[in-house]
Design a protein around this motif. Structure first.
Motif, mmCIF file in Angstrom:
data_model
loop_
_atom_site.group_PDB
_atom_site.id
_atom_site.type_symbol
_atom_site.label_atom_id
_atom_site.label_comp_id
_atom_site.label_asym_id
_atom_site.label_seq_id
_atom_site.Cartn_x
_atom_site.Cartn_y
_atom_site.Cartn_z
ATOM 1 N N SER A 137 94.184 30.176 34.468
ATOM 2 C CA SER A 137 94.408 29.786 35.859
ATOM 3 C C SER A 137 94.483 28.275 36.033
ATOM 4 C CB SER A 137 93.291 30.328 36.752
ATOM 5 O OG SER A 137 93.495 31.689 37.070
ATOM 6 N N LEU A 155 91.753 33.496 36.277
ATOM 7 C CA LEU A 155 92.018 33.953 34.914
ATOM 8 C C LEU A 155 91.465 32.943 33.928
ATOM 9 C CD1 LEU A 155 93.594 36.151 33.243
ATOM 10 C CD2 LEU A 155 95.489 34.518 33.188
ATOM 11 N N ILE A 159 88.905 37.752 33.277
ATOM 12 C CA ILE A 159 89.350 37.569 34.653
ATOM 13 C C ILE A 159 88.210 37.838 35.624
ATOM 14 C CG2 ILE A 159 90.217 39.948 34.859
ATOM 15 C CD1 ILE A 159 92.529 38.732 36.577
#
Length: 348
Positions: free
Chosen positions: A121, A141, A164
């Motif tokens: 992420s 993530l 996650i």
């Protein structure tokens, strides 16, 4: 698929790993490596993750994506390492909100010969949270992704790891209950590759002559699937496709040949071929299974640009003599459409 889970240090969340082996070589991965188009990205992820809804490439940070022609055949290898920022949207069971995430994706060939596709992420201003609008919760993530490795003669090993945090109000124990399901993405990729290889064998056995890459589409009962391509006015492309056991409907928009503008049903277990001329702008293949109440259909097909507007010939990718066949197939393009009527008894 071998599934392993472990708790992350300092967290109650799980790290999940799925691993599987199957026949194949890294050359099969042209579909997965450094893809860029929206249609291609969504088709791939829809096949491997049942919760996937939509996705976009926000920007390319470095490298170049796989080059493809107007009908999606690979015409140039990607420039690796390839880094891109992607946005993804995933469904969730009611009453849980959808989840979206923004990730930096890294594609690279490792010095040991394995191919790595890793993601994590990131925050970018181009992708603000959808939560204020009540559309989705932004998930986080951790380091996740795929490792493809050749482990023997014609054998691939695929490892998929995911970390996650679904965020929102979901308790960690709920997330940990559903997390192992994500490891099955490895199995879905394996099965998808099996189908592509089987489709190539099916088309070749039926007399298919195109040597371009096989595309496979799964069309759910009662649904239509739209596949877009961009060609210049006057470009000609050749197609071949078939289904097994059940018929499928097809119409093509954006081509000069008017017989393709109306949906026709094509019988199964028969190779259908033809040549179309681009009117200019997008071409849309509309695969129609809306008339089927219960039965999903799988279509295996190949496309090839035969002649470019202005006379450039791209048919050399076909076997010797195939270009001549293609040039003469314009008058017979309706033959592929016309044999739909003959398959009425084979329809669902």
């Amino acid at each position: 698929v071998e599934i392993c889970t472990t708790k992350l240090e300092g967290s109650d969340l799980m790290l999940v790993r799925g691993r599987t082996r199957f026949p194949g070589r890294l050359s099969l991965l042209h579909t997965w490596r450094a893809q860029d188009s929206h249609d291609e990205l969504c088709t791939i992820l829809s096949n491997i993750d049942p919760q996937f809804v939509d996705g976009r490439t926000v920007s390319i940070v470095s490298g170049k994506p796989t080059r493809r022609d107007g009908v999606f055949n690979m015409i140039g290898e990607p420039e690796l390492p390839f880094l891109a920022i992607r946005w993804f949207l995933y469904d969730a069971p009611w009453p849980v909100w959808k989840r979206d995430l923004v990730a930096l994706e890294y594609n690279v060939m490792h010095e040991d010969g394995s191919f790595i596709q890793a993601s994590m992420s990131v925050d970018v201003p181009e992708c603000p949270s959808l939560e204020p609008a009540g559309l989705a919760v932004r998930a986080a993530l951790g380091p996740s992704g795929y490792i493809w490795r050749e482990v023997g003669d014609n054998e691939l090993e695929l490892t998929y790891c995911i970390e996650i945090d679904m965020k929102g109000s979901l308790p960690n124990w709920v997330q940990n209950t559903i997390a192992p399901e994500q490891a099955l993405n490895a199995a879905r990729i394996r099965d998808n590759l099996f189908k592509i290889v089987a489709g190539e064998q099916l088309l070749n056995k039926a007399g298919g002559k195109l040597t371009s890459q096989v595309a496979m589409l799964d069309i759910a009962a009662g649904n239509k699937q739209y596949v877009n391509a961009i060609l210049n006015k006057g470009d000609q492309f050749r197609y071949e496709f078939m289904t097994k056991e059940n018929d499928i409907g097809l119409s093509i928009e954006g081509v000069d040949e008017t017989e393709y503008h109306t949906m026709r049903r094509f019988p199964p277990d028969t190779l259908h071929t033809g040549v179309c001329t681009a009117s200019g702008g997008p071409i849309t293949f509309i695969w129609d299974n809306s008339y089927s109440t219960w039965t999903a259909k799988t279509v295996y097909g190949r496309n090839l640009i035969v002649t470019k507007a202005g006379g450039a010939d791209e048919s050399k990718a076909t076997p010797e003599g195939d270009a001549a066949d293609a040039a003469g197939a314009g008058a017979g393009a309706g033959a592929g459409s016309g044999d739909a009527a003959a398959g009425a008894g084979a329809a669902e």
